[in-house]
Design an enzyme around this catalytic site. Structure first.
Site, PDB file in Angstrom:
ATOM      1  N   ARG A   1      90.785  12.932 -27.255  1.00  0.00           N
ATOM      2  CA  ARG A   1      90.883  11.610 -26.633  1.00  0.00           C
ATOM      3  C   ARG A   1      92.187  11.504 -25.870  1.00  0.00           C
ATOM      4  O   ARG A   1      93.228  11.941 -26.337  1.00  0.00           O
ATOM      5  CB  ARG A   1      90.855  10.507 -27.697  1.00  0.00           C
ATOM      6  CG  ARG A   1      90.931   9.104 -27.100  1.00  0.00           C
ATOM      7  CD  ARG A   1      91.129   8.047 -28.165  1.00  0.00           C
ATOM      8  NE  ARG A   1      92.382   8.193 -28.889  1.00  0.00           N
ATOM      9  CZ  ARG A   1      93.576   7.800 -28.423  1.00  0.00           C
ATOM     10  NH1 ARG A   1      93.687   7.271 -27.238  1.00  0.00           N
ATOM     11  NH2 ARG A   1      94.658   7.957 -29.157  1.00  0.00           N
ATOM     12  N   VAL A   2      92.098  10.954 -24.666  1.00  0.00           N
ATOM     13  CA  VAL A   2      93.285  10.585 -23.903  1.00  0.00           C
ATOM     14  C   VAL A   2      93.185   9.098 -23.615  1.00  0.00           C
ATOM     15  O   VAL A   2      92.090   8.531 -23.598  1.00  0.00           O
ATOM     16  CB  VAL A   2      93.433  11.406 -22.593  1.00  0.00           C
ATOM     17  CG1 VAL A   2      93.707  12.871 -22.903  1.00  0.00           C
ATOM     18  CG2 VAL A   2      92.217  11.272 -21.711  1.00  0.00           C
ATOM     19  N   SER A   3      94.339   8.479 -23.371  1.00  0.00           N
ATOM     20  CA  SER A   3      94.363   7.019 -23.232  1.00  0.00           C
ATOM     21  C   SER A   3      94.085   6.513 -21.833  1.00  0.00           C
ATOM     22  O   SER A   3      93.556   5.429 -21.664  1.00  0.00           O
ATOM     23  CB  SER A   3      95.720   6.486 -23.688  1.00  0.00           C
ATOM     24  OG  SER A   3      95.935   6.825 -25.030  1.00  0.00           O
ATOM     25  N   SER A   4      94.476   7.269 -20.819  1.00  0.00           N
ATOM     26  CA  SER A   4      94.322   6.735 -19.467  1.00  0.00           C
ATOM     27  C   SER A   4      93.543   7.691 -18.576  1.00  0.00           C
ATOM     28  O   SER A   4      93.426   8.880 -18.855  1.00  0.00           O
ATOM     29  CB  SER A   4      95.688   6.429 -18.852  1.00  0.00           C
ATOM     30  OG  SER A   4      96.450   7.600 -18.751  1.00  0.00           O
TER      31      SER A   4
ATOM     32  N   GLN B   1      95.055  11.085 -17.296  1.00  0.00           N
ATOM     33  CA  GLN B   1      95.353  12.155 -18.243  1.00  0.00           C
ATOM     34  C   GLN B   1      94.168  13.106 -18.351  1.00  0.00           C
ATOM     35  O   GLN B   1      93.042  12.766 -18.007  1.00  0.00           O
ATOM     36  CB  GLN B   1      95.683  11.564 -19.620  1.00  0.00           C
ATOM     37  CG  GLN B   1      96.970  10.777 -19.632  1.00  0.00           C
ATOM     38  CD  GLN B   1      97.218  10.140 -20.985  1.00  0.00           C
ATOM     39  OE1 GLN B   1      96.304   9.603 -21.609  1.00  0.00           O
ATOM     40  NE2 GLN B   1      98.454  10.193 -21.445  1.00  0.00           N
TER      41      GLN B   1
END
Length: 166
Positions: free
Chosen positions: A8-11, A14
């Site tokens: 998982r990445v936040s933005s 990324q």
């Protein structure tokens, strides 16, 4: 036993590539990835799919615990759900697995650190969005005090003007 990776990445800007490579090296046969905030489980469809289809003996693998969630409560609830289904959680950094007593204890520490990091991020965001006068007052100085310091620059022992740097 199947190893299922979760990246998982936040933005949106990324990339999952580093996490995906680490998960493949850890022997993950399936890797689910998503771009979503880790502060809540809502809107994380890939994680929901993993939890729905994980079987007894399977292992959910993440590179770091904060990829699973930023709230200690959420992470502990996820671990509990996995245990109820007969599955486990393996974290690669720092390496531990919830199938051991030590791993079950260790899951709380990185979870609390991730939650604390989230609070620090929010504090920095709030401070950056404040007007400069309010930012100065949060550092223990009133805006009037700062302007008074600038107005009366002190002189050094040799009589030269000393500039005050704020």
């Amino acid at each position: 036993m199947s190893r299922i990776g979760y990246a998982r990445v936040s933005s949106l800007d990324q990339d999952h590539a580093v996490q995906e490579a680490r998960l493949r090296l850890a022997g993950c046969e399936i890797i689910r990835k998503e771009k979503a905030s880790g502060k809540a489980r809502a809107g994380r469809d890939e994680l929901a799919a993993i939890l729905e289809f994980i079987r007894p003996g399977d292992e959910l693998v993440v590179v770091k615990l904060d990829r699973l969630g930023r709230s200690t409560r959420d992470v502990l609830n996820l671990v509990h759900e996995l245990e109820q289904k007969g599955a486990g959680l393996r974290v690669l950094e720092p390496e531990f697995c919830t199938s051991t007593d030590t791993g079950r204890i260790l899951v709380t520490v990185p979870g609390m650190v991730a939650e604390m990091e989230r609070r620090f991020i929010l504090e920095r965001q709030r401070a950056a969005s404040m007007p400069p006068k309010e930012r100065a007052s949060t550092k223990g100085e009133s805006p009037r005090c700062l302007s008074r310091l600038c107005a009366r620059c002190a002189t050094t022992a040799k009589g030269r003007l000393r500039s005050l740097r704020l």
